[in-house]
Structures are given as C-alpha cells and as structure tokens.
Design an enzyme around this catalytic site. Sequence first.
Site, PDB file in Angstrom:
ATOM      1  N   LYS A   1       0.835  -1.212   0.000  1.00 57.48           N
ATOM      2  CA  LYS A   1       0.000   0.000   0.000  1.00 57.48           C
ATOM      3  C   LYS A   1       0.867   1.258   0.000  1.00 57.48           C
ATOM      4  O   LYS A   1       1.895   1.293   0.670  1.00 57.48           O
ATOM      5  CB  LYS A   1      -0.891   0.000   1.250  1.00 57.48           C
ATOM      6  CG  LYS A   1      -1.853  -1.176   1.298  1.00 57.48           C
ATOM      7  CD  LYS A   1      -2.533  -1.269   2.650  1.00 57.48           C
ATOM      8  CE  LYS A   1      -1.559  -1.577   3.767  1.00 57.48           C
ATOM      9  NZ  LYS A   1      -2.209  -1.864   5.054  1.00 57.48           N
TER      10      LYS A   1
ATOM     11  N   THR B   1      -7.242   9.388   8.494  1.00 56.20           N
ATOM     12  CA  THR B   1      -6.912   8.118   7.822  1.00 56.20           C
ATOM     13  C   THR B   1      -6.707   7.009   8.856  1.00 56.20           C
ATOM     14  O   THR B   1      -6.017   6.041   8.594  1.00 56.20           O
ATOM     15  CB  THR B   1      -5.635   8.269   6.964  1.00 56.20           C
ATOM     16  OG1 THR B   1      -4.588   8.753   7.819  1.00 56.20           O
ATOM     17  CG2 THR B   1      -5.839   9.212   5.804  1.00 56.20           C
TER      18      THR B   1
ATOM     19  N   GLY C   1      -7.216   3.774  10.544  1.00 56.22           N
ATOM     20  CA  GLY C   1      -7.870   2.516  10.194  1.00 56.22           C
ATOM     21  C   GLY C   1      -8.013   2.258   8.703  1.00 56.22           C
ATOM     22  O   GLY C   1      -8.747   1.345   8.301  1.00 56.22           O
ATOM     23  N   THR C   2      -7.293   3.001   7.870  1.00 58.52           N
ATOM     24  CA  THR C   2      -7.421   2.778   6.417  1.00 58.52           C
ATOM     25  C   THR C   2      -6.953   1.374   6.016  1.00 58.52           C
ATOM     26  O   THR C   2      -7.576   0.718   5.194  1.00 58.52           O
ATOM     27  CB  THR C   2      -6.615   3.819   5.609  1.00 58.52           C
ATOM     28  OG1 THR C   2      -5.294   3.887   6.149  1.00 58.52           O
ATOM     29  CG2 THR C   2      -7.251   5.188   5.655  1.00 58.52           C
ATOM     30  N   GLY C   3      -5.837   0.944   6.624  1.00 58.02           N
ATOM     31  CA  GLY C   3      -5.289  -0.379   6.272  1.00 58.02           C
ATOM     32  C   GLY C   3      -6.239  -1.489   6.712  1.00 58.02           C
ATOM     33  O   GLY C   3      -6.450  -2.473   5.986  1.00 58.02           O
ATOM     34  N   CYS C   4      -6.813  -1.334   7.906  1.00 57.35           N
ATOM     35  CA  CYS C   4      -7.761  -2.344   8.425  1.00 57.35           C
ATOM     36  C   CYS C   4      -8.965  -2.431   7.485  1.00 57.35           C
ATOM     37  O   CYS C   4      -9.405  -3.527   7.101  1.00 57.35           O
ATOM     38  CB  CYS C   4      -8.251  -1.961   9.818  1.00 57.35           C
ATOM     39  SG  CYS C   4      -6.931  -1.684  11.013  1.00 57.35           S
TER      40      CYS C   4
HETATM   41  N1  LIG Z   1      -4.303  10.150   1.736  1.00 56.49           N
HETATM   42  C1  LIG Z   1      -4.814   9.109   1.075  1.00 56.49           C
HETATM   43  N2  LIG Z   1      -5.535   9.312  -0.067  1.00 56.49           N
HETATM   44  C2  LIG Z   1      -6.058   8.277  -0.753  1.00 56.49           C
HETATM   45  N3  LIG Z   1      -5.909   6.989  -0.391  1.00 56.49           N
HETATM   46  C3  LIG Z   1      -5.197   6.718   0.721  1.00 56.49           C
HETATM   47  C4  LIG Z   1      -4.620   7.750   1.503  1.00 56.49           C
HETATM   48  N4  LIG Z   1      -3.990   7.178   2.584  1.00 56.49           N
HETATM   49  C5  LIG Z   1      -4.183   5.857   2.456  1.00 56.49           C
HETATM   50  N5  LIG Z   1      -4.895   5.568   1.338  1.00 56.49           N
HETATM   51  C6  LIG Z   1      -5.328   4.235   0.892  1.00 56.49           C
HETATM   52  O1  LIG Z   1      -5.723   3.508   2.046  1.00 56.49           O
HETATM   53  C7  LIG Z   1      -5.252   2.174   2.001  1.00 56.49           C
HETATM   54  C8  LIG Z   1      -4.347   1.918   3.202  1.00 56.49           C
HETATM   55  O2  LIG Z   1      -3.093   2.511   2.947  1.00 56.49           O
HETATM   56  P1  LIG Z   1      -1.999   2.862   4.022  1.00 56.49           P
HETATM   57  O3  LIG Z   1      -0.685   2.877   3.323  1.00 56.49           O
HETATM   58  O4  LIG Z   1      -2.415   4.105   4.743  1.00 56.49           O
HETATM   59  O5  LIG Z   1      -2.116   1.632   4.991  1.00 56.49           O
HETATM   60  P2  LIG Z   1      -1.807   1.494   6.519  1.00 56.49           P
HETATM   61  O6  LIG Z   1      -0.682   2.379   6.898  1.00 56.49           O
HETATM   62  O7  LIG Z   1      -1.668   0.061   6.803  1.00 56.49           O
HETATM   63  O8  LIG Z   1      -3.133   2.014   7.188  1.00 56.49           O
HETATM   64  P3  LIG Z   1      -3.448   2.071   8.765  1.00 56.49           P
HETATM   65  O9  LIG Z   1      -2.215   1.685   9.493  1.00 56.49           O
HETATM   66  O10 LIG Z   1      -3.872   3.486   8.969  1.00 56.49           O
HETATM   67  O11 LIG Z   1      -4.579   1.156   9.055  1.00 56.49           O
HETATM   68  C9  LIG Z   1      -4.546   2.027   0.656  1.00 56.49           C
HETATM   69  O12 LIG Z   1      -5.436   1.466  -0.293  1.00 56.49           O
HETATM   70  C10 LIG Z   1      -4.177   3.447   0.279  1.00 56.49           C
HETATM   71  O13 LIG Z   1      -4.129   3.611  -1.116  1.00 56.49           O
HETATM   72  C1  LIG Z   2      -6.606  -2.495  17.238  1.00 56.92           C
HETATM   73  C2  LIG Z   2      -5.883  -1.784  16.151  1.00 56.92           C
HETATM   74  N1  LIG Z   2      -5.572  -2.434  15.011  1.00 56.92           N
HETATM   75  C3  LIG Z   2      -4.929  -1.793  14.014  1.00 56.92           C
HETATM   76  C4  LIG Z   2      -4.574  -0.468  14.115  1.00 56.92           C
HETATM   77  C5  LIG Z   2      -3.823   0.231  12.989  1.00 56.92           C
HETATM   78  O1  LIG Z   2      -4.484   1.334  12.483  1.00 56.92           O
HETATM   79  P1  LIG Z   2      -3.797   2.796  12.405  1.00 56.92           P
HETATM   80  O2  LIG Z   2      -2.425   2.616  11.826  1.00 56.92           O
HETATM   81  O3  LIG Z   2      -4.682   3.607  11.516  1.00 56.92           O
HETATM   82  O4  LIG Z   2      -3.718   3.366  13.805  1.00 56.92           O
HETATM   83  C6  LIG Z   2      -4.915   0.187  15.324  1.00 56.92           C
HETATM   84  N2  LIG Z   2      -4.607   1.475  15.533  1.00 56.92           N
HETATM   85  N3  LIG Z   2      -5.560  -0.479  16.316  1.00 56.92           N
END
Ligand SMILES: Nc1ncnc2c1ncn2[C@@H]1O[C@H](COP(=O)(O)OP(=O)(O)OP(=O)(O)O)[C@@H](O)[C@H]1O
Ligand SMILES: Cc1ncc(COP(=O)(O)O)c(N)n1
Length: 267
Positions: free
Chosen positions: A175, A207, A209-212
């Site tokens: 990602k 953003t 929880g975007t990855g979750c």
């Molecule tokens: N600013 C942004 N604009 C558009 N899409 C985004 C943006 N930030 C994240 N994304 C999308 O969200 C998804 C998660 O990406 P990211 O790289 O933020 O993951 P992550 O760090 O594991 O997320 P998190 O740790 O917040 O749960 C991907 O599909 C990415 O393309």
């Molecule tokens: C319980 C739990 N699982 C996953 C994340 C990662 O999400 P983020 O990187 O957006 O804080 C989080 N903050 N908390």
Amino acid sequence: MTISKALTIAGSDSGGGAGIQADLKTFQELGAYGMSAITAVTAQNTLGVHGVYPVSIEGIVQQIDAIGEDLGTDALKTGMLFSGEVIEAVSERIHHYGWENIVVDPVMIAKGGAKLLQDEAIRALKEKLLPLTSVITPNIPEAEVLTEMKISSLDDRRKAAKQLMGMGAKAVVIKGGHADDKEVIDLFFDGTTCEELMSPRIETLHTHGTGCTFSAAITAQLANGMTMRDAVLTAKEFIRAAIEDGLGIGGGHGPTNHWAYNKRGEK
Ligand SMILES: Nc1ncnc2c1ncn2[C@@H]1O[C@H](COP(=O)(O)OP(=O)(O)OP(=O)(O)O)[C@@H](O)[C@H]1O
Ligand SMILES: Cc1ncc(COP(=O)(O)O)c(N)n1
C-alpha cells in the site's frame, strides 16, 4: 440464500475506527456476515493508543474454535496479532480448519506510533503465517521490515512484492499511503501480473484505520466469491470513498466513513 461469512482475528479499537470495529463495519457494508476473535483490547481514540491489554492464548484459541466448530468461514483476515506466540497459535488453528482466503494485514505500528506487534513476532509471521497467506497487505514501512530492504522507488516495491511471494504469500499488495507520491499507488502482484492501482491522494488527517478497512474489504469480497484481483479493486474503491467522505469526528486522526461506498451507489 447463501450467506457469505468473514472472520477477523484482530485487536479491538475502542474508538471504532480501526481493528475489529472497522473490519465488522466493512464486512456488513459489503454483505458478508462478520465474526471476530479478539487478540487484544486497546484503549484508543483518534488521539492515540492509551493502553493495550492482550487476550490470553487460550482465550484467542477458544474464540477461533467456537467459530471453527460451528459456523465456519469463507474468508478471514488477521490484523493486530501482537506477539509471536499469538501468531503461532492463530496459524496452527487456520491450518487445522483448512481455511482458505487468508488475508494478512501485518499491523506493526499504529499511526500515532504505538507498537502493535512485538519485534520477536516477525520471525513467526514469516515462518508460520506467510505460507498460509492468500494475500498480504503491508504498508511501505511494514514491507521494509518483512523484506529487510529499503523501499524508495516503485521498482523497490516491485522487488519487495516478489520477495514476499517467495516467502509463501500467494499475492501481495504493497500500500502506498505512506509514500510521498502525488497519487497513491498500491502495488498488486499475484505472481504473473504486477499492477499499479492509482488514485488521487486525498489531503486529510482522517486516515485512522485505512489499512484495516482496506484488508477487510478484500476479505469480504473473497468471502462473496470474487477473484483476488476483483476483490482488491473493490477494496481500493471502498477505501477511496471512505477517506473522501470522512466523518470529521474526534480531535486527532479521525476514522474513515464506512457507509460512503454504499451511499454513493444509492445515488
Ligand atoms: N491520503 C490518502 N488518499 C487516498 N488513499 C489513501 C490515503 N492514505 C491511504 N490511502 C489508501 O488507504 C489504504 C491503506 O493505505 P496505508 O498505506 O495508509 O495503509 P496502513 O498504513 O496500513 O493504514 P493504517 O495503518 O492506517 O490502518 C490504501 O489502499 C491506500 O491507497
Ligand atoms: C486495534 C488496532 N488495530 C490496528 C490499528 C492500525 O491502524 P492505524 O495505523 O490507523 O492506527 C490500530 N490502531 N488499532
């Protein structure tokens, strides 16, 4: 009527933006029946992680068995697993039930900097969980830890994706949220095609929880019978809508809008 079932094995986020709360909201929006096995309880809000309370191995295994012995699942995702011991126990149960469609979001550090996976757990993740993985969805810092390589260019991401496949994952999405490209590029690799999934970078603080949410959307669509590529493409649209129509709640890194994807479809 056939019911699609999806399971999340992850941590609880009291603030509702990440972890199992984000996963269950996403499963519901995409029409999959959601189930959970909680690995740790976090006291968390948009300002940060204020406490982490791990669930015992016995407690985690019992939750998984309660599902395995009765309901079963069509797909599952893992999120915050916290320790090597948890990863070993979870991997063993996945293998025991012969579950397929395994989505691994290798959560390591929360956006606010709190550690959600201990260092010693990386080995277990690589040795036990990766060989069972249908798709792994690291962000760039997580991909760097797993591959032990510095990822700067898009070409580095391609190399890292290949390396992760070599460790046993059947597909990889690296990602691009953490890169500083103008567009967000998520790199999808399934062993034959390597695709750059691009979308405009949205300027927002919200953003959390975007990855979750992204990995949960893939899980729900695999449970619904989609191919891996189609599941990843839908997840990209789901998270794009969820970030674009952010809720603007809380004083820090706010949650995304899990209703947005369906609300747009209704218009
Ligand atoms: N600013 C942004 N604009 C558009 N899409 C985004 C943006 N930030 C994240 N994304 C999308 O969200 C998804 C998660 O990406 P990211 O790289 O933020 O993951 P992550 O760090 O594991 O997320 P998190 O740790 O917040 O749960 C991907 O599909 C990415 O393309
Ligand atoms: C319980 C739990 N699982 C996953 C994340 C990662 O999400 P983020 O990187 O957006 O804080 C989080 N903050 N908390």
